[in-house]
Design a protein around this motif. Structure first.
Motif, PDB file in Angstrom:
ATOM      1  N   VAL A  19      78.338   6.298  41.344  1.00 38.48           N
ATOM      2  CA  VAL A  19      77.636   5.212  40.702  1.00 38.48           C
ATOM      3  C   VAL A  19      76.232   5.655  40.313  1.00 38.48           C
ATOM      4  O   VAL A  19      75.790   5.427  39.200  1.00 38.48           O
ATOM      5  N   ASN A  20      75.537   6.293  41.229  1.00 35.01           N
ATOM      6  CA  ASN A  20      74.179   6.764  40.927  1.00 35.01           C
ATOM      7  C   ASN A  20      74.206   7.969  39.977  1.00 35.01           C
ATOM      8  O   ASN A  20      73.278   8.192  39.229  1.00 35.01           O
ATOM      9  N   GLY A  21      75.237   8.757  40.060  1.00 34.95           N
ATOM     10  CA  GLY A  21      75.377   9.907  39.182  1.00 34.95           C
ATOM     11  C   GLY A  21      74.452  11.050  39.543  1.00 34.95           C
ATOM     12  O   GLY A  21      74.292  11.999  38.787  1.00 34.95           O
ATOM     13  N   ARG A  22      73.834  10.971  40.639  1.00 34.24           N
ATOM     14  CA  ARG A  22      72.939  12.063  41.034  1.00 34.24           C
ATOM     15  C   ARG A  22      73.619  12.941  42.057  1.00 34.24           C
ATOM     16  O   ARG A  22      74.179  12.466  43.016  1.00 34.24           O
ATOM     17  N   ALA A  23      73.503  14.172  41.811  1.00 30.93           N
ATOM     18  CA  ALA A  23      73.986  15.142  42.788  1.00 30.93           C
ATOM     19  C   ALA A  23      72.848  16.115  43.041  1.00 30.93           C
ATOM     20  O   ALA A  23      71.847  16.118  42.335  1.00 30.93           O
ATOM     21  N   PHE A  24      73.007  16.926  44.016  1.00 36.09           N
ATOM     22  CA  PHE A  24      71.978  17.935  44.262  1.00 36.09           C
ATOM     23  C   PHE A  24      72.036  18.961  43.146  1.00 36.09           C
ATOM     24  O   PHE A  24      73.087  19.523  42.867  1.00 36.09           O
ATOM     25  N   HIS A  25      70.910  19.164  42.516  1.00 37.94           N
ATOM     26  CA  HIS A  25      70.847  20.140  41.424  1.00 37.94           C
ATOM     27  C   HIS A  25      69.531  20.901  41.542  1.00 37.94           C
ATOM     28  O   HIS A  25      68.473  20.305  41.651  1.00 37.94           O
ATOM     29  N   ALA A  26      69.639  22.193  41.504  1.00 41.22           N
ATOM     30  CA  ALA A  26      68.432  23.016  41.618  1.00 41.22           C
ATOM     31  C   ALA A  26      68.071  23.545  40.243  1.00 41.22           C
ATOM     32  O   ALA A  26      68.892  24.149  39.564  1.00 41.22           O
ATOM     33  N   THR A  27      66.817  23.350  39.818  1.00 47.39           N
ATOM     34  CA  THR A  27      66.357  23.864  38.529  1.00 47.39           C
ATOM     35  C   THR A  27      65.853  25.285  38.723  1.00 47.39           C
ATOM     36  O   THR A  27      65.473  25.663  39.825  1.00 47.39           O
ATOM     37  N   PRO A  28      65.836  26.095  37.674  1.00 51.85           N
ATOM     38  CA  PRO A  28      65.358  27.471  37.823  1.00 51.85           C
ATOM     39  C   PRO A  28      63.916  27.537  38.324  1.00 51.85           C
ATOM     40  O   PRO A  28      63.585  28.387  39.119  1.00 51.85           O
ATOM     41  N   ALA A  29      63.064  26.620  37.882  1.00 48.12           N
ATOM     42  CA  ALA A  29      61.677  26.639  38.331  1.00 48.12           C
ATOM     43  C   ALA A  29      61.588  26.318  39.812  1.00 48.12           C
ATOM     44  O   ALA A  29      60.781  26.888  40.540  1.00 48.12           O
ATOM     45  N   ALA A  30      62.427  25.399  40.259  1.00 41.79           N
ATOM     46  CA  ALA A  30      62.395  25.021  41.665  1.00 41.79           C
ATOM     47  C   ALA A  30      63.055  26.071  42.531  1.00 41.79           C
ATOM     48  O   ALA A  30      62.800  26.132  43.717  1.00 41.79           O
ATOM     49  N   SER A  31      63.889  26.914  41.923  1.00 40.86           N
ATOM     50  CA  SER A  31      64.593  27.900  42.734  1.00 40.86           C
ATOM     51  C   SER A  31      63.744  29.139  43.012  1.00 40.86           C
ATOM     52  O   SER A  31      64.099  29.949  43.840  1.00 40.86           O
ATOM     53  N   LYS A  32      62.618  29.316  42.308  1.00 37.67           N
ATOM     54  CA  LYS A  32      61.769  30.489  42.517  1.00 37.67           C
ATOM     55  C   LYS A  32      60.828  30.245  43.677  1.00 37.67           C
ATOM     56  O   LYS A  32      60.225  29.191  43.793  1.00 37.67           O
ATOM     57  N   THR A  33      60.698  31.273  44.478  1.00 35.86           N
ATOM     58  CA  THR A  33      59.771  31.170  45.599  1.00 35.86           C
ATOM     59  C   THR A  33      58.385  31.575  45.127  1.00 35.86           C
ATOM     60  O   THR A  33      58.201  32.118  44.027  1.00 35.86           O
ATOM     61  N   VAL A  34      57.408  31.337  45.944  1.00 38.42           N
ATOM     62  CA  VAL A  34      56.035  31.709  45.614  1.00 38.42           C
ATOM     63  C   VAL A  34      55.937  33.222  45.434  1.00 38.42           C
ATOM     64  O   VAL A  34      55.271  33.711  44.530  1.00 38.42           O
ATOM     65  N   THR A  35      56.627  33.965  46.253  1.00 34.74           N
ATOM     66  CA  THR A  35      56.612  35.422  46.158  1.00 34.74           C
ATOM     67  C   THR A  35      57.153  35.880  44.817  1.00 34.74           C
ATOM     68  O   THR A  35      56.592  36.790  44.188  1.00 34.74           O
ATOM     69  N   GLU A  36      58.224  35.266  44.351  1.00 37.80           N
ATOM     70  CA  GLU A  36      58.798  35.646  43.058  1.00 37.80           C
ATOM     71  C   GLU A  36      57.848  35.316  41.917  1.00 37.80           C
ATOM     72  O   GLU A  36      57.699  36.087  40.973  1.00 37.80           O
ATOM     73  N   LYS A  37      57.200  34.127  41.998  1.00 33.70           N
ATOM     74  CA  LYS A  37      56.253  33.738  40.962  1.00 33.70           C
ATOM     75  C   LYS A  37      55.079  34.708  40.908  1.00 33.70           C
ATOM     76  O   LYS A  37      54.659  35.140  39.834  1.00 33.70           O
ATOM     77  N   VAL A  38      54.551  35.062  42.074  1.00 29.52           N
ATOM     78  CA  VAL A  38      53.434  36.016  42.141  1.00 29.52           C
ATOM     79  C   VAL A  38      53.878  37.365  41.594  1.00 29.52           C
ATOM     80  O   VAL A  38      53.146  38.033  40.848  1.00 29.52           O
ATOM     81  N   SER A  39      55.105  37.762  41.911  1.00 26.28           N
ATOM     82  CA  SER A  39      55.639  39.035  41.416  1.00 26.28           C
ATOM     83  C   SER A  39      55.733  39.040  39.896  1.00 26.28           C
ATOM     84  O   SER A  39      55.387  40.033  39.240  1.00 26.28           O
ATOM     85  N   GLU A  40      56.177  37.936  39.301  1.00 23.19           N
ATOM     86  CA  GLU A  40      56.272  37.854  37.842  1.00 23.19           C
ATOM     87  C   GLU A  40      54.894  37.920  37.190  1.00 23.19           C
ATOM     88  O   GLU A  40      54.700  38.617  36.191  1.00 23.19           O
ATOM     89  N   VAL A  41      53.950  37.179  37.738  1.00 21.06           N
ATOM     90  CA  VAL A  41      52.591  37.187  37.184  1.00 21.06           C
ATOM     91  C   VAL A  41      51.996  38.590  37.296  1.00 21.06           C
ATOM     92  O   VAL A  41      51.378  39.100  36.357  1.00 21.06           O
ATOM     93  N   ALA A  42      52.177  39.230  38.458  1.00 17.18           N
ATOM     94  CA  ALA A  42      51.655  40.588  38.646  1.00 17.18           C
ATOM     95  C   ALA A  42      52.297  41.553  37.658  1.00 17.18           C
ATOM     96  O   ALA A  42      51.630  42.440  37.115  1.00 17.18           O
ATOM     97  N   ASP A  43      53.582  41.386  37.383  1.00 15.12           N
ATOM     98  CA  ASP A  43      54.281  42.242  36.422  1.00 15.12           C
ATOM     99  C   ASP A  43      53.710  42.065  35.022  1.00 15.12           C
ATOM    100  O   ASP A  43      53.468  43.041  34.304  1.00 15.12           O
ATOM    101  N   LYS A  44      53.464  40.803  34.622  1.00 18.67           N
ATOM    102  CA  LYS A  44      52.884  40.539  33.300  1.00 18.67           C
ATOM    103  C   LYS A  44      51.489  41.150  33.184  1.00 18.67           C
ATOM    104  O   LYS A  44      51.148  41.771  32.176  1.00 18.67           O
ATOM    105  N   VAL A  45      50.675  40.972  34.229  1.00 19.49           N
ATOM    106  CA  VAL A  45      49.320  41.541  34.221  1.00 19.49           C
ATOM    107  C   VAL A  45      49.393  43.060  34.149  1.00 19.49           C
ATOM    108  O   VAL A  45      48.661  43.699  33.392  1.00 19.49           O
ATOM    109  N   ASN A  46      50.303  43.648  34.905  1.00 19.78           N
ATOM    110  CA  ASN A  46      50.462  45.102  34.921  1.00 19.78           C
ATOM    111  C   ASN A  46      50.827  45.622  33.526  1.00 19.78           C
ATOM    112  O   ASN A  46      50.287  46.631  33.059  1.00 19.78           O
ATOM    113  N   LYS A  47      51.733  44.919  32.845  1.00 19.55           N
ATOM    114  CA  LYS A  47      52.141  45.352  31.504  1.00 19.55           C
ATOM    115  C   LYS A  47      50.987  45.239  30.506  1.00 19.55           C
ATOM    116  O   LYS A  47      50.775  46.130  29.683  1.00 19.55           O
TER     117      LYS A  47
END
Length: 135
Positions: A19-47
């Motif tokens: 009835v509610n139509g909601r199920a557990f759903h994980a978005t890509p942004a929510a699935s990234k940890t802080v470590t992964e986000k920092v790693s991506e930013v560091a990679d962009k800065v490095n490039k």
């Protein structure tokens, strides 16, 4: 009774889900940890830093090449002028040698004449002395 209670709870939970139509759903942004986000930013800065450094190195290489070309042409010019100066010095030395040779020849001729005059004077004196003694 216990199994029916569990069954009714399950079916009511399932119905609520439908009835509610909601199920557990994980978005890509929510699935990234802080470590992964920092790693991506560091990679962009490095490039970006790497691209900037590569550009600076390329500019330095171009400046080095143009400096080599400038110094190379200047060195060739200096070599040419040094060669011209050497040729001029050689010509002047040859001229000085020729002049010195001519002057030495002239001095030798003059000295030869003086020797001949002295020899003639000595012979004349000898002849005069012999004439005076024979009298």
């Amino acid at each position: 009774m216990f199994p029916t209670a569990i069954s009714s709870v399950r079916s009511s939970a399932f119905r609520a889900l439908l009835v509610n139509g909601r199920a557990f759903h994980a978005t890509p942004a929510a699935s990234k940890t802080v470590t992964e986000k920092v790693s991506e930013v560091a990679d962009k800065v490095n490039k970006k830093v790497g691209k900037g450094l590569a550009s600076a190195i390329e500019t330095g290489e171009q400046a080095t090449q143009s400096t080599k070309e400038t110094l190379g042409s200047a060195a060739d010019e200096v070599k040419g002028k040094a060669g011209q100066a050497s040729d001029a010095a050689g010509q002047k030395a040859e001229h000085a040698s020729n002049v010195a040779g001519e002057k030495a020849n002239h001095a030798s001729n003059v000295a030869g004449q003086k020797v001949n005059q002295a020899a003639a004077g000595a012979r004349e004196t000898k002849e005069n002395i012999e004439k005076d003694m024979s009298k």
